[in-house]
Design an enzyme around this catalytic site. Sequence first.
Site, PDB file in Angstrom:
ATOM      1  N   HIS A  24      41.480  31.523  34.425  1.00 36.71           N
ATOM      2  CA  HIS A  24      41.032  32.651  34.583  1.00 36.71           C
ATOM      3  C   HIS A  24      42.083  33.732  35.206  1.00 36.71           C
ATOM      4  CE1 HIS A  24      36.706  31.639  34.391  1.00 36.71           C
ATOM      5  NE2 HIS A  24      37.177  30.485  34.891  1.00 36.71           N
ATOM      6  N   ASN A  26      42.921  36.171  37.357  1.00 39.25           N
ATOM      7  CA  ASN A  26      42.823  36.725  38.759  1.00 39.25           C
ATOM      8  C   ASN A  26      42.659  35.375  39.480  1.00 39.25           C
ATOM      9  OD1 ASN A  26      42.184  39.525  39.440  1.00 39.25           O
ATOM     10  ND2 ASN A  26      40.867  39.082  37.399  1.00 39.25           N
ATOM     11  N   THR A 104      37.030  38.809  33.049  1.00 40.15           N
ATOM     12  CA  THR A 104      35.993  39.755  33.061  1.00 40.15           C
ATOM     13  C   THR A 104      36.424  41.006  33.454  1.00 40.15           C
ATOM     14  OG1 THR A 104      34.586  38.022  34.067  1.00 40.15           O
ATOM     15  CG2 THR A 104      33.641  40.249  34.079  1.00 40.15           C
ATOM     16  N   PRO A 105      36.152  42.090  32.001  1.00 45.29           N
ATOM     17  CA  PRO A 105      36.838  43.304  32.417  1.00 45.29           C
ATOM     18  C   PRO A 105      36.030  44.014  33.696  1.00 45.29           C
ATOM     19  CG  PRO A 105      36.192  42.996  30.285  1.00 45.29           C
ATOM     20  CD  PRO A 105      35.614  41.871  31.228  1.00 45.29           C
ATOM     21  N   ASP A 143      30.161  37.827  33.239  1.00 42.74           N
ATOM     22  CA  ASP A 143      29.680  37.106  34.586  1.00 42.74           C
ATOM     23  C   ASP A 143      28.022  36.982  34.288  1.00 42.74           C
ATOM     24  OD1 ASP A 143      28.924  36.881  37.368  1.00 42.74           O
ATOM     25  OD2 ASP A 143      31.150  37.340  37.507  1.00 42.74           O
ATOM     26  N   GLU A 203      27.889  22.853  35.993  1.00 42.00           N
ATOM     27  CA  GLU A 203      28.749  22.638  37.193  1.00 42.00           C
ATOM     28  C   GLU A 203      28.190  22.045  38.534  1.00 42.00           C
ATOM     29  OE1 GLU A 203      32.112  25.490  37.914  1.00 42.00           O
ATOM     30  OE2 GLU A 203      30.848  26.564  36.441  1.00 42.00           O
ATOM     31  N   ASP A 279      41.850  26.108  35.239  1.00 43.57           N
ATOM     32  CA  ASP A 279      40.842  26.612  36.083  1.00 43.57           C
ATOM     33  C   ASP A 279      41.597  27.928  36.694  1.00 43.57           C
ATOM     34  OD1 ASP A 279      38.107  27.769  36.299  1.00 43.57           O
ATOM     35  OD2 ASP A 279      37.635  26.266  37.783  1.00 43.57           O
TER      36      ASP A 279
END
Length: 343
Positions: A24, A26, A104-105, A143, A203, A279
């Site tokens: 990801h 961010n 994710t935008p 999301d 998860e 991750d």
Amino acid sequence: MVTSSTLDLSEFCVQLPKIELHAHINGSISPKTMHQLRELKKHKYPELADFVVPEQLDRISDFFPLFKFIYKLTDDEEAIAIATRNVIDEFAKDGVRYLELRTTPRRNEDTGMTKESYLKSVLDVINEPRKENIIVRLIVSIDRRNTLEEAFETVDLAVKFRTQNIVGIDLCGDVHQGSFEHLRPAFDKARTEGFYVTLHFNEVVENMVEAPNLLSFGPDRLGHATLLDEPTRQTIYSNRIPIEICMTSNVISKTVKTFEDHHVKDLLVENHPFVLCTDDKGVFFSDLSNEYAICSTTFKMTRDQLFETSLHSIDAIFGGSELKSQLKQQWQEWHQANAHAFN
């Protein structure tokens, strides 16, 4: 000549050409980049001067609040471009030769950033010419907390920019919220549009009830797949669905107790396809080479086994047969040129 006795494991794992398929943007921002962005943003957000990433998390639910701070660091197109560029450069320095980033935008009304301008900023950086030997692609994430309308908006953006190296769609987000079934029509559209699909999967215990719905969709890959009952295991194994494995993330998030308990050991025994991934390397302070070193040390893997793990990861990329063949040739050429490191 460098031999395996002088090339230690950590250095070998850095030099080993690697595939990263679960990163990801961010969450992959390094402390160095966080500092750079904090200096850029502290006049606007004075509270960022005291922002520190915790050294440990008590549970997976503690992970997601961190992003309210990280999102302040990347609240406009300039910042997200800096972050994406630095993330790519850091993966390249760590020996990653093929990278599928995901994000994710987001929109930010205060800065005027839209989901489209966010995505365009990321893609502009991904498609920049670069000297490093790395191929970069993008997976656009939906999301779990999104409305169905928002999910369709994300897919529509992916369609709009698909020629700019968007290869797939992902289901991500707080595992305790939302449901795949509610968002499934958007994923159906993504599949109709020809995108590959990967899903964060099982998860935590609470996610297990929706496993049959996720598997009935026929995902191309699964993220984590931490908890598997026997019917789920049989479905995944019989369909040879590759699993994106993030050992440090799982242990720090406490979805797995220890490295020794990690479910990758079952995949090794069963010879089931998996890909070692990071991750969120910025939050968890673990580059991909470190994930390889941890897996090697924990499960007594030889260097030949590490190379084979990386080589077989190519089969799981969201790309065609020609690209896979090119990468495999590159891997074999590296192996031949570095045969001394395996002795």
